[in-house]
Write a protein that holds these residues in place. Structure first.
Motif, PDB file in Angstrom:
ATOM      1  N   SER A  61       0.811  -1.227   0.000  1.00  0.00           N
ATOM      2  CA  SER A  61       0.000   0.000   0.000  1.00  0.00           C
ATOM      3  C   SER A  61       0.842   1.273   0.000  1.00  0.00           C
ATOM      4  O   SER A  61       0.536   2.229  -0.730  1.00  0.00           O
ATOM      5  N   SER A  62       1.924   1.310   0.786  1.00  0.00           N
ATOM      6  CA  SER A  62       2.738   2.526   0.873  1.00  0.00           C
ATOM      7  C   SER A  62       3.451   2.804  -0.447  1.00  0.00           C
ATOM      8  O   SER A  62       3.499   3.950  -0.917  1.00  0.00           O
ATOM      9  N   ASP A  63       4.016   1.770  -1.070  1.00  0.00           N
ATOM     10  CA  ASP A  63       4.690   1.938  -2.363  1.00  0.00           C
ATOM     11  C   ASP A  63       3.691   2.365  -3.439  1.00  0.00           C
ATOM     12  O   ASP A  63       3.997   3.241  -4.257  1.00  0.00           O
ATOM     13  N   ILE A  64       2.522   1.742  -3.451  1.00  0.00           N
ATOM     14  CA  ILE A  64       1.512   2.064  -4.458  1.00  0.00           C
ATOM     15  C   ILE A  64       1.041   3.504  -4.294  1.00  0.00           C
ATOM     16  O   ILE A  64       0.862   4.230  -5.287  1.00  0.00           O
ATOM     17  N   PHE A  65       0.863   3.938  -3.050  1.00  0.00           N
ATOM     18  CA  PHE A  65       0.444   5.320  -2.796  1.00  0.00           C
ATOM     19  C   PHE A  65       1.484   6.308  -3.327  1.00  0.00           C
ATOM     20  O   PHE A  65       1.143   7.292  -4.003  1.00  0.00           O
ATOM     21  N   LEU A  66       2.762   6.039  -3.044  1.00  0.00           N
ATOM     22  CA  LEU A  66       3.828   6.946  -3.486  1.00  0.00           C
ATOM     23  C   LEU A  66       3.990   6.935  -5.005  1.00  0.00           C
ATOM     24  O   LEU A  66       4.253   7.980  -5.617  1.00  0.00           O
ATOM     25  N   ILE A  67       3.826   5.767  -5.624  1.00  0.00           N
ATOM     26  CA  ILE A  67       3.919   5.682  -7.087  1.00  0.00           C
ATOM     27  C   ILE A  67       2.802   6.501  -7.733  1.00  0.00           C
ATOM     28  O   ILE A  67       3.038   7.269  -8.673  1.00  0.00           O
ATOM     29  N   CYS A  68       1.584   6.351  -7.233  1.00  0.00           N
ATOM     30  CA  CYS A  68       0.439   7.111  -7.774  1.00  0.00           C
ATOM     31  C   CYS A  68       0.623   8.609  -7.543  1.00  0.00           C
ATOM     32  O   CYS A  68       0.362   9.430  -8.443  1.00  0.00           O
ATOM     33  N   LYS A  69       1.094   8.958  -6.353  1.00  0.00           N
ATOM     34  CA  LYS A  69       1.319  10.369  -6.027  1.00  0.00           C
ATOM     35  C   LYS A  69       2.350  10.989  -6.965  1.00  0.00           C
ATOM     36  O   LYS A  69       2.125  12.077  -7.527  1.00  0.00           O
ATOM     37  N   GLU A  70       3.479  10.308  -7.158  1.00  0.00           N
ATOM     38  CA  GLU A  70       4.534  10.834  -8.012  1.00  0.00           C
ATOM     39  C   GLU A  70       4.115  10.879  -9.478  1.00  0.00           C
ATOM     40  O   GLU A  70       4.522  11.769 -10.221  1.00  0.00           O
ATOM     41  N   PHE A  71       3.295   9.925  -9.892  1.00  0.00           N
ATOM     42  CA  PHE A  71       2.817   9.928 -11.276  1.00  0.00           C
ATOM     43  C   PHE A  71       1.932  11.146 -11.529  1.00  0.00           C
ATOM     44  O   PHE A  71       2.054  11.815 -12.566  1.00  0.00           O
ATOM     45  N   ILE A  72       1.061  11.442 -10.586  1.00  0.00           N
ATOM     46  CA  ILE A  72       0.189  12.616 -10.710  1.00  0.00           C
ATOM     47  C   ILE A  72       1.012  13.900 -10.714  1.00  0.00           C
ATOM     48  O   ILE A  72       0.780  14.819 -11.517  1.00  0.00           O
ATOM     49  N   LEU A  73       1.994  13.966  -9.815  1.00  0.00           N
ATOM     50  CA  LEU A  73       2.859  15.148  -9.762  1.00  0.00           C
ATOM     51  C   LEU A  73       3.648  15.319 -11.055  1.00  0.00           C
ATOM     52  O   LEU A  73       3.871  16.452 -11.514  1.00  0.00           O
ATOM     53  N   MET A  74       4.054  14.213 -11.653  1.00  0.00           N
ATOM     54  CA  MET A  74       4.791  14.267 -12.918  1.00  0.00           C
ATOM     55  C   MET A  74       3.903  14.824 -14.028  1.00  0.00           C
ATOM     56  O   MET A  74       4.355  15.617 -14.855  1.00  0.00           O
ATOM     57  N   ILE A  75       2.645  14.409 -14.047  1.00  0.00           N
ATOM     58  CA  ILE A  75       1.695  14.920 -15.044  1.00  0.00           C
ATOM     59  C   ILE A  75       1.506  16.425 -14.863  1.00  0.00           C
ATOM     60  O   ILE A  75       1.487  17.193 -15.838  1.00  0.00           O
ATOM     61  N   PHE A  76       1.393  16.862 -13.613  1.00  0.00           N
ATOM     62  CA  PHE A  76       1.262  18.297 -13.326  1.00  0.00           C
ATOM     63  C   PHE A  76       2.491  19.067 -13.811  1.00  0.00           C
ATOM     64  O   PHE A  76       2.379  20.182 -14.338  1.00  0.00           O
ATOM     65  N   ASP A  77       3.678  18.476 -13.622  1.00  0.00           N
ATOM     66  CA  ASP A  77       4.918  19.117 -14.084  1.00  0.00           C
ATOM     67  C   ASP A  77       4.898  19.322 -15.589  1.00  0.00           C
ATOM     68  O   ASP A  77       5.344  20.358 -16.102  1.00  0.00           O
ATOM     69  N   VAL A  78       4.382  18.318 -16.317  1.00  0.00           N
ATOM     70  CA  VAL A  78       4.307  18.415 -17.768  1.00  0.00           C
ATOM     71  C   VAL A  78       3.380  19.552 -18.180  1.00  0.00           C
ATOM     72  O   VAL A  78       3.713  20.369 -19.052  1.00  0.00           O
ATOM     73  N   PHE A  79       2.205  19.623 -17.543  1.00  0.00           N
ATOM     74  CA  PHE A  79       1.243  20.668 -17.888  1.00  0.00           C
ATOM     75  C   PHE A  79       1.736  22.061 -17.487  1.00  0.00           C
ATOM     76  O   PHE A  79       1.353  23.066 -18.093  1.00  0.00           O
TER      77      PHE A  79
END
Length: 276
Positions: A61-79
Motif C-alpha cells: 500500500s505505501s509503495d503504491i500510494f507513493l507511485i500514484c502520487k509521483e505519477f500525478i505530480l509528474m503529469i502536473f509538471d508536464v502541464f
C-alpha cells in the motif's frame, strides 16, 4: 458450487498466484478435481483474481500510494511546462511498471487464443510446471546481482514484461517468471520481488477486465453472494500469506525450494497423462 468449494478454489488461487508454482495450472487442476468446469464458474474465477489483486494493494500500500502520487505530480509538471522529469525512485518505478505492462498486454491480446488452447491439455500444464522449476533453480544458482532502481532502465522493464507475458501459459508461474527475469537482469532480490508484485497489478487488473465481459455473459449460475464473497476473501487472505512467504524465502535465498515442488507436481501430471 458450494461455499466449501469456493473457499478451496480461493485458497488455491491466492497461494499459487504469488508463490512461484503457477496459479493457472493449479487452478485448472483444482477445477478438474472438484468437477467444476471453468466455463461454468467463469464469474467466480474472475472474482478470485480480484481477491488476489486486493492482497497486493494491502501488502504494498505505501509503495503504491507513493507511485500514484509521483505519477500525478509528474503529469502536473508536464502541464506546467517543467518537462518530463523522473527525479525519484517511485516516479521511475511507476514509468517502468507501465513499460513492462506493454509487452505483457500485447502478448495477452494477440496470443490469447493460443494460450487458451493450452488449458485443455493437462500434459502441457505438467511440462510447463517442470519448466517453471528449472527457471527458479537456475535463477537462484546463478544470481549475484546488486542493481537497484536507480540502475534499472527501460530495457530491463521490457524483458521482465516479456517474461510475464510467457506466464500466460498454464503451468508457467507469473511471479516466478518475473522474479527470474529480474534476477537474470541483475536486480537485487528486494527489487526483483517488489517489481514482480507491482507489475502484477496492471496484469491481473487487465485480465479481470478482459474476462469480466465473458463472465457477466455466462452469469453467476447457482452461485450466491455468500459463495462469491467466501471465495474472494479466501483468495485475499491466501494471497497476503503467499506474498509474505515468498518475500521471506527470497531473503533467505531459498527460492529454489519451489523447484522441487513444481518438478514433482509437473512430473506427476505428465506421467499420469501418459499412462492414461
Amino acid at each position: 458450487m458450494t461455499i466449501f468449494k469456493a473457499i478451496l478454489l480461493g485458497i488455491v488461487q491466492g497461494l499459487t498466484e504469488f508463490l512461484p508454482v503457477s496459479s493457472s495450472g493449479h487452478l485448472s487442476v483444482a477445477q478438474h478435481l472438484l468437477n467444476t468446469p471453468e466455463d461454468k464458474i467463469l464469474f467466480l474465477t474472475v472474482m478470485l483474481h480480484l481477491g488476489t489483486l486486493i492482497s497486493v494493494f494491502f501488502v504494498y500500500s505505501s509503495d503504491i500510494f507513493l507511485i500514484c502520487k509521483e505519477f500525478i505530480l509528474m503529469i502536473f509538471d508536464v502541464f506546467k511546462g517543467k518537462g518530463f522529469k523522473i527525479n525519484n525512485d517511485h516516479r521511475k518505478l511507476g514509468i517502468l511498471i507501465i513499460i513492462a505492462t506493454i509487452p505483457t498486454g500485447l502478448m495477452g491480446i494477440f496470443l490469447k487464443d493460443i494460450f487458451e488452447g493450452f488449458y485443455r491439455s493437462q500434459l502441457i500444464i505438467g511440462f510447463s510446471l517442470i519448466i517453471t522449476g528449472t527457471l527458479l533453480w537456475t535463477a537462484e544458482r546463478v544470481h549475484s546481482g546488486k542493481r537497484n532502481i536507480k540502475q534499472m532502465n527501460w530495457i530491463d522493464a521490457v524483458i521482465v514484461g516479456l517474461f510475464q507475458g510467457f506466464a500466460i501459459t498454464p503451468g508457467i508461474s507469473r511471479s516466478g517468471s518475473t522474479i527470474v527475469g529480474s534476477l537474470f537482469r541483475g536486480f537485487n532480490k528486494e527489487l526483483a520481488t517488489k517489481f514482480s508484485f507491482l507489475i502484477s497489478i496492471p496484469s491481473i487488473g487487465g485480465a479481470v477486465l478482459l474476462e469480466a465481459k465473458d463472465a457477466i455473459a455466462h452469469g453467476t449460475g447457482d452461485m450466491t453472494f455468500s459463495i462469491l464473497l467466501a471465495g474472494i476473501f479466501a483468495s485475499f487472505i491466501a494471497g497476503v500469506l503467499a506474498i509474505r512467504t515468498l518475500i521471506n524465502f527470497i531473503k533467505k535465498e531459498k527460492l529454489y525450494y519451489f523447484s522441487y515442488y513444481t518438478w514433482t507436481i509437473g512430473s506427476a501430471i505428465v506421467i499420469l497423462n501418459l499412462i492414461r
